[in-house]
Motif scaffolding. Sequence first.
Motif, short mmCIF file in Angstrom:
data_model
loop_
_atom_site.label_atom_id
_atom_site.label_comp_id
_atom_site.label_asym_id
_atom_site.label_seq_id
_atom_site.Cartn_x
_atom_site.Cartn_y
_atom_site.Cartn_z
N ARG A 254 100.93 -5.31 79.02
CA ARG A 254 100.87 -5.40 80.48
C ARG A 254 101.21 -4.03 81.06
N ARG A 255 100.36 -3.54 81.98
CA ARG A 255 100.54 -2.21 82.57
C ARG A 255 100.08 -2.21 84.03
N GLN A 256 100.31 -1.07 84.66
CA GLN A 256 99.79 -0.78 86.00
C GLN A 256 98.98 0.51 85.89
N LYS A 257 97.85 0.56 86.59
CA LYS A 257 97.06 1.79 86.65
C LYS A 257 96.52 1.91 88.06
N ASN A 258 96.88 2.99 88.71
CA ASN A 258 96.45 3.22 90.10
C ASN A 258 96.82 2.05 91.01
N GLY A 259 97.99 1.47 90.78
CA GLY A 259 98.49 0.39 91.62
C GLY A 259 97.90 -0.98 91.33
N LEU B 189 97.07 -4.68 85.04
CA LEU B 189 96.05 -4.84 84.01
C LEU B 189 96.68 -5.19 82.68
N TYR B 190 95.84 -5.64 81.77
CA TYR B 190 96.21 -5.85 80.38
C TYR B 190 95.39 -4.86 79.57
N SER B 191 96.05 -4.04 78.76
CA SER B 191 95.32 -3.12 77.89
C SER B 191 95.32 -3.69 76.48
N LEU B 192 94.18 -3.62 75.86
CA LEU B 192 94.02 -4.11 74.50
C LEU B 192 93.65 -2.94 73.62
N PHE C 72 90.66 -2.01 79.06
CA PHE C 72 91.50 -2.41 80.18
C PHE C 72 90.86 -3.63 80.85
N ASP C 73 91.65 -4.68 81.02
CA ASP C 73 91.23 -5.89 81.71
C ASP C 73 92.07 -5.99 82.98
N TYR C 74 91.51 -5.55 84.11
CA TYR C 74 92.24 -5.46 85.37
C TYR C 74 92.40 -6.83 86.03
N ASP C 75 93.49 -6.98 86.77
CA ASP C 75 93.74 -8.21 87.52
C ASP C 75 92.65 -8.48 88.55
N LYS D 77 86.62 -4.34 84.30
CA LYS D 77 86.81 -4.08 82.87
C LYS D 77 86.51 -2.61 82.64
N GLU D 78 87.28 -1.98 81.77
CA GLU D 78 87.06 -0.56 81.47
C GLU D 78 87.21 -0.35 79.97
N TYR D 79 86.25 0.36 79.39
CA TYR D 79 86.26 0.68 77.97
C TYR D 79 86.46 2.19 77.84
N LEU D 80 87.48 2.61 77.12
CA LEU D 80 87.73 4.04 76.90
C LEU D 80 87.64 4.33 75.40
N GLY D 81 86.71 5.20 75.05
CA GLY D 81 86.58 5.60 73.65
C GLY D 81 85.88 4.57 72.79
N CYS D 82 85.33 3.55 73.40
CA CYS D 82 84.58 2.55 72.63
C CYS D 82 83.44 2.04 73.48
N ASP D 83 82.43 1.57 72.82
CA ASP D 83 81.26 1.02 73.50
C ASP D 83 81.33 -0.49 73.35
#
Length: 169
Positions: free
Chosen positions: A124-129, A132-135, A151-154, A158-164
């Motif tokens: 569980r995290r916060q990003k830019n206020g 989200l849940y980061s996996l 990243f699965d935002y509230d 959805k955001e994918y970093l470094g993966c497709d």
Amino acid sequence: MKLVNRINIPVIFIFVLILISTCDYCLPVSIVDFYKSENDNGSYIAIISMAPKNMVGAIQFWLKNKKLILNKTNVLNNGKYILFVKNEFEGKSDEDYVQLCLLKQIKNNEKCINYSNRLFTVTRRQKNGVGLYSLNQEDVYLKNDTSCLFFDYDNGNKEYLGCDKNTNE
């Protein structure tokens, strides 16, 4: 007619062999149980069967089971995590830093999980206020980095970093 029967037997045998060898790809990942982390108050260990084979499988599992998981863990606070592990327990080892043990919660002799059976974490995290849940497949205990982060935002993003999201990376 006998020739047709002789051909059918090997074909059926090969079909059954293929089905058996790929059955773990066909069976769904399922949650076996949850335990409170004995090392980090507020975090959890999730035991799962038929573990995802890659990060894409882990993301799909999370998205499909998110509501159930959060209901069972009472929603995580910031900085807390759920460590997902294979449903493979073993007895306590004399070696240091090779196992995660649930000594207080499991009363039989096989109450430890080998570090090699850890799969991924959801934190569980916060990003830019935004909550989200980061996996990721980051090793919580050894602090190894990973090349794929989801990243699965509230707010539903959805955001994918470094993966497709369409590959097995």
